[in-house]
Design a protein around this motif. Sequence first.
Motif, PDB file in Angstrom:
ATOM      1  N   VAL A  46       5.627  14.008  -9.762  1.00  0.00           N
ATOM      2  CA  VAL A  46       4.646  13.039  -9.262  1.00  0.00           C
ATOM      3  C   VAL A  46       5.345  11.970  -8.427  1.00  0.00           C
ATOM      4  CG1 VAL A  46       2.901  11.319  -9.892  1.00  0.00           C
ATOM      5  CG2 VAL A  46       3.125  13.437 -11.224  1.00  0.00           C
ATOM      6  N   LYS A  47       6.475  11.503  -8.910  1.00  0.00           N
ATOM      7  CA  LYS A  47       7.242  10.483  -8.180  1.00  0.00           C
ATOM      8  C   LYS A  47       7.611  10.969  -6.780  1.00  0.00           C
ATOM      9  CE  LYS A  47      11.285   9.456  -9.896  1.00  0.00           C
ATOM     10  NZ  LYS A  47      12.338   8.848 -10.759  1.00  0.00           N
ATOM     11  N   ALA A  48       7.796  12.274  -6.644  1.00  0.00           N
ATOM     12  CA  ALA A  48       8.223  12.831  -5.359  1.00  0.00           C
ATOM     13  C   ALA A  48       7.091  12.928  -4.336  1.00  0.00           C
ATOM     14  CB  ALA A  48       8.835  14.212  -5.567  1.00  0.00           C
ATOM     15  N   ILE A  49       5.850  12.766  -4.778  1.00  0.00           N
ATOM     16  CA  ILE A  49       4.699  12.959  -3.888  1.00  0.00           C
ATOM     17  C   ILE A  49       4.810  12.105  -2.628  1.00  0.00           C
ATOM     18  CG2 ILE A  49       2.218  12.508  -3.658  1.00  0.00           C
ATOM     19  CD1 ILE A  49       1.877  13.410  -6.556  1.00  0.00           C
ATOM     20  N   ASN A  50       5.204  10.839  -2.783  1.00  0.00           N
ATOM     21  CA  ASN A  50       5.239   9.934  -1.625  1.00  0.00           C
ATOM     22  C   ASN A  50       6.629   9.346  -1.376  1.00  0.00           C
ATOM     23  OD1 ASN A  50       5.456   8.205  -3.766  1.00  0.00           O
ATOM     24  ND2 ASN A  50       3.672   6.937  -3.247  1.00  0.00           N
ATOM     25  N   SER A  51       7.642   9.965  -1.943  1.00  0.00           N
ATOM     26  CA  SER A  51       8.986   9.383  -1.896  1.00  0.00           C
ATOM     27  C   SER A  51       9.597   9.365  -0.500  1.00  0.00           C
ATOM     28  CB  SER A  51       9.920  10.131  -2.863  1.00  0.00           C
ATOM     29  OG  SER A  51      10.022  11.499  -2.496  1.00  0.00           O
ATOM     30  N   SER A  52       9.082  10.163   0.412  1.00  0.00           N
ATOM     31  CA  SER A  52       9.663  10.220   1.751  1.00  0.00           C
ATOM     32  C   SER A  52       9.075   9.189   2.709  1.00  0.00           C
ATOM     33  CB  SER A  52       9.471  11.621   2.345  1.00  0.00           C
ATOM     34  OG  SER A  52       8.092  11.907   2.520  1.00  0.00           O
ATOM     35  N   ILE A  53       8.085   8.432   2.259  1.00  0.00           N
ATOM     36  CA  ILE A  53       7.441   7.443   3.134  1.00  0.00           C
ATOM     37  C   ILE A  53       8.281   6.178   3.178  1.00  0.00           C
ATOM     38  CG2 ILE A  53       5.356   6.084   3.554  1.00  0.00           C
ATOM     39  CD1 ILE A  53       3.803   8.175   1.949  1.00  0.00           C
ATOM     40  N   MET A  54       8.538   5.689   4.369  1.00  0.00           N
ATOM     41  CA  MET A  54       9.359   4.490   4.544  1.00  0.00           C
ATOM     42  C   MET A  54       8.595   3.237   4.130  1.00  0.00           C
ATOM     43  SD  MET A  54      11.186   3.107   8.042  1.00  0.00           S
ATOM     44  CE  MET A  54       9.653   2.554   8.807  1.00  0.00           C
ATOM     45  N   ARG A  55       9.287   2.353   3.446  1.00  0.00           N
ATOM     46  CA  ARG A  55       8.680   1.078   3.061  1.00  0.00           C
ATOM     47  C   ARG A  55       8.430   0.222   4.301  1.00  0.00           C
ATOM     48  NH1 ARG A  55       9.959  -1.954  -2.403  1.00  0.00           N
ATOM     49  NH2 ARG A  55       8.642  -3.804  -2.180  1.00  0.00           N
ATOM     50  N   CYS A  95      -7.965   2.571   8.672  1.00  0.00           N
ATOM     51  CA  CYS A  95      -6.505   2.634   8.618  1.00  0.00           C
ATOM     52  C   CYS A  95      -6.051   3.877   9.373  1.00  0.00           C
ATOM     53  CB  CYS A  95      -6.037   2.689   7.163  1.00  0.00           C
ATOM     54  SG  CYS A  95      -4.259   2.823   6.983  1.00  0.00           S
ATOM     55  N   ILE A  96      -5.041   3.733  10.187  1.00  0.00           N
ATOM     56  CA  ILE A  96      -4.573   4.852  11.008  1.00  0.00           C
ATOM     57  C   ILE A  96      -4.168   6.037  10.145  1.00  0.00           C
ATOM     58  CG2 ILE A  96      -2.751   5.609  12.583  1.00  0.00           C
ATOM     59  CD1 ILE A  96      -2.717   2.789  13.717  1.00  0.00           C
ATOM     60  N   ASN A  97      -3.483   5.775   9.046  1.00  0.00           N
ATOM     61  CA  ASN A  97      -2.882   6.857   8.266  1.00  0.00           C
ATOM     62  C   ASN A  97      -3.719   7.321   7.086  1.00  0.00           C
ATOM     63  OD1 ASN A  97      -0.505   6.871   9.838  1.00  0.00           O
ATOM     64  ND2 ASN A  97       0.200   5.061   8.756  1.00  0.00           N
ATOM     65  N   MET A 121      -1.949 -11.559  -2.198  1.00  0.00           N
ATOM     66  CA  MET A 121      -1.826 -10.183  -2.684  1.00  0.00           C
ATOM     67  C   MET A 121      -2.623  -9.305  -1.746  1.00  0.00           C
ATOM     68  SD  MET A 121      -2.364 -10.936  -6.737  1.00  0.00           S
ATOM     69  CE  MET A 121      -3.771 -11.991  -6.370  1.00  0.00           C
ATOM     70  N   THR A 122      -2.088  -8.166  -1.378  1.00  0.00           N
ATOM     71  CA  THR A 122      -2.753  -7.315  -0.405  1.00  0.00           C
ATOM     72  C   THR A 122      -3.509  -6.176  -1.072  1.00  0.00           C
ATOM     73  OG1 THR A 122      -0.735  -6.022  -0.105  1.00  0.00           O
ATOM     74  CG2 THR A 122      -1.086  -7.858   1.399  1.00  0.00           C
ATOM     75  N   SER A 123      -4.479  -5.654  -0.339  1.00  0.00           N
ATOM     76  CA  SER A 123      -5.388  -4.663  -0.922  1.00  0.00           C
ATOM     77  C   SER A 123      -4.741  -3.312  -1.154  1.00  0.00           C
ATOM     78  CB  SER A 123      -6.593  -4.483  -0.005  1.00  0.00           C
ATOM     79  OG  SER A 123      -6.195  -3.915   1.226  1.00  0.00           O
ATOM     80  N   ASP A 124      -3.540  -3.118  -0.626  1.00  0.00           N
ATOM     81  CA  ASP A 124      -2.894  -1.823  -0.853  1.00  0.00           C
ATOM     82  C   ASP A 124      -2.026  -1.816  -2.101  1.00  0.00           C
ATOM     83  OD1 ASP A 124      -0.900  -3.459   0.092  1.00  0.00           O
ATOM     84  OD2 ASP A 124      -0.463  -2.289   1.882  1.00  0.00           O
ATOM     85  N   ASP A 129      -0.923   3.466   1.433  1.00  0.00           N
ATOM     86  CA  ASP A 129      -0.929   3.434   2.891  1.00  0.00           C
ATOM     87  C   ASP A 129      -1.212   4.805   3.484  1.00  0.00           C
ATOM     88  OD1 ASP A 129      -0.421   0.740   3.621  1.00  0.00           O
ATOM     89  OD2 ASP A 129       1.632   0.966   2.914  1.00  0.00           O
ATOM     90  N   GLU A 130      -0.938   5.838   2.728  1.00  0.00           N
ATOM     91  CA  GLU A 130      -1.095   7.214   3.195  1.00  0.00           C
ATOM     92  C   GLU A 130      -1.851   8.019   2.130  1.00  0.00           C
ATOM     93  OE1 GLU A 130       0.600   8.694   5.926  1.00  0.00           O
ATOM     94  OE2 GLU A 130       2.036   7.140   6.516  1.00  0.00           O
ATOM     95  N   PRO A 131      -2.442   9.141   2.526  1.00  0.00           N
ATOM     96  CA  PRO A 131      -3.123   9.984   1.544  1.00  0.00           C
ATOM     97  C   PRO A 131      -2.230  10.383   0.367  1.00  0.00           C
ATOM     98  CG  PRO A 131      -3.730  10.683   3.745  1.00  0.00           C
ATOM     99  CD  PRO A 131      -2.654   9.629   3.910  1.00  0.00           C
ATOM    100  N   ARG A 132      -0.940  10.580   0.615  1.00  0.00           N
ATOM    101  CA  ARG A 132      -0.019  10.927  -0.477  1.00  0.00           C
ATOM    102  C   ARG A 132       0.105   9.779  -1.473  1.00  0.00           C
ATOM    103  NH1 ARG A 132       5.377  12.393   2.322  1.00  0.00           N
ATOM    104  NH2 ARG A 132       4.451  11.218   4.050  1.00  0.00           N
TER     105      ARG A 132
END
Length: 265
Positions: free
Chosen positions: A241-250, A19-21, A107-110, A207-210
């Motif tokens: 905790v909720k804020a950890i990945n909140s900036s990632i676009m869906r 995965c790229i990210n 259903m996807t693996s992510d 999708d990302e480490p976060r």
Amino acid sequence: LVYNYRQVLTMTYYEKYHCINCPVDKYCGTMVGAIKLCHSYDDSVAQKENHHVLFLSKATTAEEGAVYITSIADKLGVEYHKGSIDDVLDRFYQTALPEQPDYVVRMTSDCPLIDPEIIDLTIKTCIEGGYDYASNTLIPTWPDGMDVEVFKFSALERAWKEARLQSEHEHVTPYIKNNSTVLGGSIFNSFNVVAPVDRSELRMTIDEPRDFELIKTLVENLGTEKRCSDYVEWLDAHPEVKAINSSIMRNEGYAKSLANDRTIK
């Protein structure tokens, strides 16, 4: 809930081994092996028994590193199909083709913490409504990571035959979605499964480490057997905790595909 249809094929799939990210641990780490594939498998088996799902399969790639994924599938007794890295629509279709089920559950693996009750609801909605396609992703209201799609095999086959854009082959169902009645199309009679409360801003996907860090924290505190609402309640009580990945676009990957789209057929 028992449906006397010939077959419902439940499939999870891996877009790519790399995965790229996100690092390879997205797929093959100890935690992921226990949660991502096995948890999805266990929940799918529960649905299999409830819905006369006679066959469980997984679509993966032919990359050298995919052996780590297929070895887990072998251990669990899950059948799989190895296919194209980039043409995921073809890989998905070829996995389902030998069975030619009435319906396919995707259903996807992510989505390692996907809620079996949401799977049930989406299957029930699609089959009892006679829809070509039902999902909770046409107009998102559930947290990202609770994604379920149910569609007739005939819809998948038509998409496989008619999809012309690269993005439609990289992401499996865009052709169906873009031609769904919910989004103004006319080819596929469809239904959007709406959450009781719109929490689409939340991410419980990887999708990302976060994302991985947030999922790891959820599992360490709540385990893997809670309902979606339990995870949401815990995140609301722990905004840090909720804020950890909140900036990632869906659906960031799909947006990138659209930006570089081209006709391939």
